[in-house]
Write a protein that holds these residues in place. Structure first.
Motif, PDB file in Angstrom:
ATOM      1  N   VAL A   4      11.912  48.920  43.005  1.00 18.36           N
ATOM      2  CA  VAL A   4      13.298  48.518  42.828  1.00 18.36           C
ATOM      3  C   VAL A   4      13.361  46.991  42.784  1.00 18.36           C
ATOM      4  O   VAL A   4      12.840  46.327  43.674  1.00 18.36           O
ATOM      5  CB  VAL A   4      14.175  49.055  43.976  1.00 18.36           C
ATOM      6  N   PRO A   5      13.990  46.431  41.740  1.00 20.73           N
ATOM      7  CA  PRO A   5      14.032  44.973  41.639  1.00 20.73           C
ATOM      8  C   PRO A   5      14.845  44.320  42.762  1.00 20.73           C
ATOM      9  O   PRO A   5      15.873  44.849  43.175  1.00 20.73           O
ATOM     10  CB  PRO A   5      14.693  44.721  40.284  1.00 20.73           C
ATOM     11  N   SER A   6      14.360  43.192  43.246  1.00 23.60           N
ATOM     12  CA  SER A   6      15.074  42.425  44.270  1.00 23.60           C
ATOM     13  C   SER A   6      16.205  41.631  43.628  1.00 23.60           C
ATOM     14  O   SER A   6      16.074  41.159  42.510  1.00 23.60           O
ATOM     15  CB  SER A   6      14.122  41.465  44.974  1.00 23.60           C
ATOM     16  N   PRO A   7      17.301  41.457  44.345  1.00 26.03           N
ATOM     17  CA  PRO A   7      18.409  40.685  43.791  1.00 26.03           C
ATOM     18  C   PRO A   7      18.144  39.183  43.884  1.00 26.03           C
ATOM     19  O   PRO A   7      17.385  38.730  44.736  1.00 26.03           O
ATOM     20  CB  PRO A   7      19.582  41.069  44.683  1.00 26.03           C
ATOM     21  N   THR A   8      18.777  38.447  43.019  1.00 24.53           N
ATOM     22  CA  THR A   8      18.691  36.994  43.097  1.00 24.53           C
ATOM     23  C   THR A   8      19.554  36.513  44.261  1.00 24.53           C
ATOM     24  O   THR A   8      20.509  37.196  44.650  1.00 24.53           O
ATOM     25  CB  THR A   8      19.200  36.346  41.801  1.00 24.53           C
ATOM     26  N   ALA A  46      21.766  34.295  44.150  1.00 26.30           N
ATOM     27  CA  ALA A  46      23.138  34.127  43.643  1.00 26.30           C
ATOM     28  C   ALA A  46      23.916  35.440  43.704  1.00 26.30           C
ATOM     29  O   ALA A  46      25.093  35.453  44.063  1.00 26.30           O
ATOM     30  CB  ALA A  46      23.104  33.602  42.215  1.00 26.30           C
ATOM     31  N   ARG A  47      23.269  36.550  43.378  1.00 21.38           N
ATOM     32  CA  ARG A  47      23.945  37.858  43.457  1.00 21.38           C
ATOM     33  C   ARG A  47      24.287  38.198  44.900  1.00 21.38           C
ATOM     34  O   ARG A  47      25.362  38.715  45.181  1.00 21.38           O
ATOM     35  CB  ARG A  47      23.056  38.965  42.899  1.00 21.38           C
ATOM     36  N   ARG A  48      23.348  37.944  45.804  1.00 23.14           N
ATOM     37  CA  ARG A  48      23.592  38.244  47.212  1.00 23.14           C
ATOM     38  C   ARG A  48      24.750  37.407  47.749  1.00 23.14           C
ATOM     39  O   ARG A  48      25.617  37.914  48.450  1.00 23.14           O
ATOM     40  CB  ARG A  48      22.342  37.969  48.037  1.00 23.14           C
ATOM     41  N   ILE A  49      24.765  36.119  47.396  1.00 17.77           N
ATOM     42  CA  ILE A  49      25.835  35.235  47.870  1.00 17.77           C
ATOM     43  C   ILE A  49      27.172  35.638  47.274  1.00 17.77           C
ATOM     44  O   ILE A  49      28.195  35.646  47.959  1.00 17.77           O
ATOM     45  CB  ILE A  49      25.483  33.765  47.556  1.00 17.77           C
ATOM     46  N   THR A  50      27.173  35.993  45.999  1.00 17.25           N
ATOM     47  CA  THR A  50      28.413  36.420  45.349  1.00 17.25           C
ATOM     48  C   THR A  50      28.951  37.685  46.015  1.00 17.25           C
ATOM     49  O   THR A  50      30.149  37.785  46.302  1.00 17.25           O
ATOM     50  CB  THR A  50      28.191  36.660  43.840  1.00 17.25           C
ATOM     51  N   ALA A  51      28.090  38.657  46.280  1.00 18.68           N
ATOM     52  CA  ALA A  51      28.514  39.894  46.937  1.00 18.68           C
ATOM     53  C   ALA A  51      29.077  39.608  48.328  1.00 18.68           C
ATOM     54  O   ALA A  51      30.131  40.134  48.699  1.00 18.68           O
ATOM     55  CB  ALA A  51      27.343  40.871  47.029  1.00 18.68           C
ATOM     56  N   ALA A  52      28.387  38.769  49.085  1.00 14.52           N
ATOM     57  CA  ALA A  52      28.851  38.426  50.433  1.00 14.52           C
ATOM     58  C   ALA A  52      30.180  37.682  50.392  1.00 14.52           C
ATOM     59  O   ALA A  52      31.062  37.913  51.230  1.00 14.52           O
ATOM     60  CB  ALA A  52      27.803  37.585  51.154  1.00 14.52           C
ATOM     61  N   THR A  53      30.348  36.810  49.403  1.00 15.83           N
ATOM     62  CA  THR A  53      31.598  36.058  49.264  1.00 15.83           C
ATOM     63  C   THR A  53      32.759  36.989  48.924  1.00 15.83           C
ATOM     64  O   THR A  53      33.848  36.871  49.491  1.00 15.83           O
ATOM     65  CB  THR A  53      31.449  34.966  48.191  1.00 15.83           C
ATOM     66  N   ILE A  54      32.532  37.925  48.009  1.00  9.50           N
ATOM     67  CA  ILE A  54      33.576  38.896  47.659  1.00  9.50           C
ATOM     68  C   ILE A  54      33.971  39.706  48.890  1.00  9.50           C
ATOM     69  O   ILE A  54      35.164  39.899  49.172  1.00  9.50           O
ATOM     70  CB  ILE A  54      33.108  39.816  46.513  1.00  9.50           C
ATOM     71  N   ASP A  55      32.980  40.179  49.635  1.00  9.77           N
ATOM     72  CA  ASP A  55      33.256  40.969  50.838  1.00  9.77           C
ATOM     73  C   ASP A  55      34.026  40.151  51.875  1.00  9.77           C
ATOM     74  O   ASP A  55      35.001  40.631  52.463  1.00  9.77           O
ATOM     75  CB  ASP A  55      31.959  41.493  51.448  1.00  9.77           C
ATOM     76  N   ALA A  56      33.598  38.923  52.107  1.00  5.64           N
ATOM     77  CA  ALA A  56      34.253  38.078  53.107  1.00  5.64           C
ATOM     78  C   ALA A  56      35.677  37.729  52.689  1.00  5.64           C
ATOM     79  O   ALA A  56      36.608  37.806  53.504  1.00  5.64           O
ATOM     80  CB  ALA A  56      33.443  36.802  53.332  1.00  5.64           C
ATOM     81  N   LEU A  57      35.863  37.358  51.434  1.00  6.53           N
ATOM     82  CA  LEU A  57      37.213  37.005  50.965  1.00  6.53           C
ATOM     83  C   LEU A  57      38.146  38.207  50.979  1.00  6.53           C
ATOM     84  O   LEU A  57      39.333  38.067  51.302  1.00  6.53           O
ATOM     85  CB  LEU A  57      37.153  36.393  49.568  1.00  6.53           C
ATOM     86  N   THR A  58      37.633  39.378  50.665  1.00  5.33           N
ATOM     87  CA  THR A  58      38.461  40.585  50.711  1.00  5.33           C
ATOM     88  C   THR A  58      38.978  40.831  52.122  1.00  5.33           C
ATOM     89  O   THR A  58      40.172  41.060  52.330  1.00  5.33           O
ATOM     90  CB  THR A  58      37.665  41.815  50.212  1.00  5.33           C
ATOM     91  N   ALA A  59      38.083  40.781  53.107  1.00  5.71           N
ATOM     92  CA  ALA A  59      38.482  40.997  54.497  1.00  5.71           C
ATOM     93  C   ALA A  59      39.437  39.893  54.967  1.00  5.71           C
ATOM     94  O   ALA A  59      40.454  40.182  55.609  1.00  5.71           O
ATOM     95  CB  ALA A  59      37.256  41.052  55.400  1.00  5.71           C
ATOM     96  N   LYS A  95      28.999  44.391  46.720  1.00  6.07           N
ATOM     97  CA  LYS A  95      27.740  44.856  46.128  1.00  6.07           C
ATOM     98  C   LYS A  95      28.001  45.735  44.907  1.00  6.07           C
ATOM     99  O   LYS A  95      27.250  45.689  43.935  1.00  6.07           O
ATOM    100  CB  LYS A  95      26.896  45.578  47.171  1.00  6.07           C
ATOM    101  N   LEU A  96      29.053  46.545  44.947  1.00 11.38           N
ATOM    102  CA  LEU A  96      29.404  47.348  43.775  1.00 11.38           C
ATOM    103  C   LEU A  96      29.715  46.447  42.583  1.00 11.38           C
ATOM    104  O   LEU A  96      29.265  46.701  41.466  1.00 11.38           O
ATOM    105  CB  LEU A  96      30.603  48.249  44.084  1.00 11.38           C
ATOM    106  N   VAL A  97      30.470  45.380  42.825  1.00 10.19           N
ATOM    107  CA  VAL A  97      30.853  44.452  41.752  1.00 10.19           C
ATOM    108  C   VAL A  97      29.640  43.720  41.188  1.00 10.19           C
ATOM    109  O   VAL A  97      29.548  43.502  39.979  1.00 10.19           O
ATOM    110  CB  VAL A  97      31.913  43.444  42.260  1.00 10.19           C
ATOM    111  N   THR A  98      28.695  43.367  42.041  1.00 14.96           N
ATOM    112  CA  THR A  98      27.543  42.570  41.598  1.00 14.96           C
ATOM    113  C   THR A  98      26.312  43.404  41.242  1.00 14.96           C
ATOM    114  O   THR A  98      25.257  42.849  40.946  1.00 14.96           O
ATOM    115  CB  THR A  98      27.152  41.534  42.678  1.00 14.96           C
ATOM    116  N   GLY A  99      26.434  44.711  41.282  1.00 16.15           N
ATOM    117  CA  GLY A  99      25.322  45.568  40.876  1.00 16.15           C
ATOM    118  C   GLY A  99      24.206  45.676  41.899  1.00 16.15           C
ATOM    119  O   GLY A  99      23.038  45.817  41.544  1.00 16.15           O
ATOM    120  N   LEU A 100      24.566  45.627  43.174  1.00 12.33           N
ATOM    121  CA  LEU A 100      23.574  45.744  44.247  1.00 12.33           C
ATOM    122  C   LEU A 100      23.832  47.004  45.051  1.00 12.33           C
ATOM    123  O   LEU A 100      24.896  47.609  44.946  1.00 12.33           O
ATOM    124  CB  LEU A 100      23.644  44.523  45.164  1.00 12.33           C
TER     125      LEU A 100
END
Length: 151
Positions: free
Chosen positions: A13-17, A19-32, A90-95
Motif C-alpha cells: 500500500v503506497p504511503s501518503p505524502t 502534504a496529504r497527511r497535513i491537509t487531512a489533519a487540517t480539514i479534521d481540525a478545522l471541522t471540529a 482522510k476521505l477528502v484527501t484519499g487516505l
C-alpha cells in the motif's frame, strides 16, 4: 489467485505524502473547531430588547464549544474511521487508516488510542516543530498507520 483468508501486507500500500497527511489533519481540525465555535455561538446568543447579542464571556458558550469540538472529533476520528477506515479529512484527501501489521480494519480501542495520541502530538510536538522549524513528520501510533487509498 490469492486465498481470501490470506493476510494482506501493508508493504503493498503506497504511503501518503506529508502534504496529504497535513491537509487531512487540517480539514479534521478545522471541522471540529468551526463546529465547536458554531455550537458555542448558538448557545451564547441572547435577544435583549429585540437586539441579538453574543455573550462570549459566558462559561456555557465555551463549554458548548469545547464539548462539541471534542465530541465531533471523537465521532470523526473514532466512529467514522471505524465505519469507513477514514476520517472526513482522510476521505477528502484519499487516505485511510489500517492496522500496521496486516493492513486490516482498525479496531475501536486502537482508534481511541490513536485519537488520544493525536491530542498529545498536537500539544507537545507541533509547537516544538514550529518553534525549531524542524522536519519532523507526524508519526503513526498504537499499531495503526495511514496509507493512500487504492484506485
Amino acid at each position: 489467485m490469492a486465498n481470501a483468508n490470506q493476510q494482506r501486507t501493508p508493504t503493498h500500500v503506497p504511503s501518503p505524502t506529508p502534504a496529504r497527511r497535513i491537509t487531512a489533519a487540517t480539514i479534521d481540525a478545522l471541522t471540529a473547531l468551526v463546529c465547536g465555535l458554531a455550537a458555542g455561538a448558538a448557545i451564547g446568543v441572547k435577544v435583549v430588547d429585540g437586539v441579538v447579542e453574543l455573550r462570549p464571556q459566558s462559561p456555557a458558550v465555551w463549554g458548548a464549544a469545547l464539548g462539541t469540538a471534542l465530541g465531533l472529533s471523537f465521532v470523526n476520528h473514532v466512529l467514522l474511521t471505524l465505519a469507513t477506515r477514514a476520517s472526513l479529512g482522510k476521505l477528502v484527501t484519499g487516505l485511510r487508516v489500517v492496522r500496521a501489521p496486516d493492513g486490516g480494519r482498525p479496531r475501536f480501542l486502537r482508534l481511541i488510542g490513536r485519537w488520544l495520541f493525536g491530542f498529545y502530538w498536537t500539544v507537545v510536538f507541533v509547537p516544538i516543530h514550529l518553534a525549531t522549524d524542524s522536519d519532523v513528520e507526524q508519526q503513526d501510533a498504537v499499531g495503526l498507520r495511514i496509507v493512500r487509498r487504492k484506485g
